[in-house]
Design a protein around this motif. Structure first.
Motif, short mmCIF file in Angstrom:
data_model
loop_
_atom_site.label_atom_id
_atom_site.label_comp_id
_atom_site.label_asym_id
_atom_site.label_seq_id
_atom_site.Cartn_x
_atom_site.Cartn_y
_atom_site.Cartn_z
N ARG A 75 54.82 125.38 119.12
CA ARG A 75 55.57 124.39 120.08
C ARG A 75 54.83 123.85 118.39
O ARG A 75 53.90 123.74 118.00
N PRO A 76 56.35 122.88 117.22
CA PRO A 76 56.27 122.32 116.65
C PRO A 76 54.60 121.44 116.69
O PRO A 76 54.18 120.92 115.53
N ALA A 77 54.34 121.05 118.09
CA ALA A 77 53.32 119.48 118.07
C ALA A 77 52.18 119.73 118.15
O ALA A 77 51.56 119.10 117.44
N ASP A 78 52.44 121.59 118.41
CA ASP A 78 50.78 122.44 118.66
C ASP A 78 50.69 122.59 117.53
O ASP A 78 49.26 123.03 116.53
N LEU A 79 51.51 122.69 116.48
CA LEU A 79 51.26 123.49 115.17
C LEU A 79 50.89 122.39 113.96
O LEU A 79 49.78 122.53 112.78
N ALA A 80 51.21 121.33 114.47
CA ALA A 80 51.02 120.34 113.38
C ALA A 80 49.47 120.26 113.95
O ALA A 80 48.80 119.02 112.72
N LEU A 81 48.91 119.35 115.05
CA LEU A 81 48.06 118.99 115.34
C LEU A 81 46.87 120.17 115.19
O LEU A 81 45.54 119.96 114.23
N ALA A 82 46.69 121.14 114.79
CA ALA A 82 46.15 122.42 114.92
C ALA A 82 45.81 122.85 113.12
O ALA A 82 44.88 123.09 111.89
N ALA A 83 47.40 121.91 111.66
CA ALA A 83 47.38 122.08 110.63
C ALA A 83 46.26 121.22 110.26
O ALA A 83 45.85 120.81 109.69
N GLY A 84 46.16 119.84 111.50
CA GLY A 84 45.76 118.20 110.80
C GLY A 84 44.27 118.87 111.45
O GLY A 84 43.07 118.13 110.45
N MET A 85 43.69 119.51 111.65
CA MET A 85 42.53 119.76 112.94
C MET A 85 41.87 120.95 111.32
O MET A 85 40.82 120.52 110.26
N GLN A 86 43.28 121.39 110.67
CA GLN A 86 42.36 122.66 109.89
C GLN A 86 42.22 121.83 108.26
O GLN A 86 41.23 122.38 107.95
N GLN A 87 43.41 120.97 108.09
CA GLN A 87 42.54 120.21 106.75
C GLN A 87 41.94 118.89 107.11
O GLN A 87 40.74 119.37 106.22
#
Length: 314
Positions: free
Chosen positions: A121-133
């Motif tokens: 899901r796009p929103a999940d991936l964006a949230l995960a990417a921000g946390m990984q960053q």
């Protein structure tokens, strides 16, 4: 989309004690948690199992959110009743609706502080990417496993799991609590940025994509014929190649790793090695493929659109 809160869940499994301890601390002392201006619903996932000190009473709550089960007639078992109750209370259409579910877990495996994302899901991936960053967290992308479905976070518009370990079941450790809080605060920071229309996203996302799971070798009666090899134990998030030690028998015989099926392309990376709760599921470890993806602008837009509807504290 109607307005809603961020649901923070601890104790989805009743013998994981760290997140419930944090929930109670945050309730009593709200200033201990940096909420980044977002309204939170702090939820004890499985109160009955928590009181009993057991992972679950009838079935795993974190496998009970299968639509067919939720919609089936009759009351169902206690975990299914709790799943329906959580959706009625805090689902997107619930009496106290939430749009994001952040499910805090601990594990006996040496996973460190990591994230589990279910599907793409796009929103999940964006949230995960921000946390990984922000924190450099590894991401386990769990998908296309018909034997393991019905996860809590899948029933909310956006959600992911925080996994921290190793810690024994039933034990509270300060390091586990601290890492859980850091991950939660990073998630809330990403959501707050998205709500303000100022979301920062990295150029790429590193994921470990699920390839399947392996069980221990077993005797004909189902009892274990070997254990995880000491050279593999505790080596989560690391590659494993063909011929490397995987299991060890009581007689001292090493059973090496032999890729098969869709795991022939090396390397593969092991996660959740010897997780205590997974023995009943026939899982000694899971195998993943490490991939690097470009972060799509559509991910951030999806999270921004959702986050605009997140409420501020009342």
């Amino acid at each position: 989309m109607a307005a809603g809160q961020v649901m923070v869940v601890g104790g989805t499994h009743g013998n994981e004690r760290n997140a419930p301890w944090l929930l109670e601390a945050w309730r009593q002392h709200p200033g201990l948690l940096h909420r980044h201006g977002l309204a939170l619903e702090l939820v004890l996932g499985n109160p009955a199992a928590h009181a009993a000190g057991r992972r679950y009473l009838d079935q795993d709550l974190n496998r009970s959110f299968v639509p067919a089960l939720l919609e089936a007639p009759g009351p169902g078992d206690r975990e299914l009743q709790r799943a329906r109750q959580l959706l009625a209370l805090h689902g997107p259409e619930g009496s106290a609706p939430c749009l994001v579910a952040l499910d805090l877990h601990s594990t006996t495996a040496a996973m460190g502080n990591g994230l589990v994302v279910y599907g793409r899901r796009p929103a999940d991936l964006a949230l995960a990417a921000g946390m990984q960053q922000r924190l450099g967290l590894p991401i386990y992308l769990h998908e296309q496993d018909r034997a393991q479905t019905g996860y809590l976070v899948e029933r909310w518009p956006c959600g992911l799991v925080v996994e921290v370990g190793p810690v024994p079941q039933g034990v509270i450790q300060s390091t586990i609590c601290r890492q859980s809080q850091l991950a939660l605060e990073a998630a809330l920071e990403v959501l707050a940025e998205a709500r303000a229309g100022a979301l920062r996203q990295p150029a790429r996302l590193v994921v470990h994509r699920h390839q399947g799971s392996l069980d221990l070798p077993r005797h004909g009666d189902g009892s274990p014929a070997a254990v995880v090899h000491p050279q593999r134990q505790g080596r989560d998030w690391r590659p494993i190649g063909a011929g490397e030690p995987l299991f060890l028998t009581a007689e001292g015989t090493t059973i090496p790793f032999h890729p098969s099926g869709d795991q022939v392309e090396e390397p593969v990376w092991a996660v959740f090695i010897n997780e205590a709760a997974y023995g009943e599921k026939g899982i000694a470890l899971s195998l993943t493929r490490r991939e690097v993806w470009p972060v799509a602008p559509a991910w951030g837009q999806a999270l921004t659109d959702l986050a605009r509807n997140l409420q501020r504290p009342g």
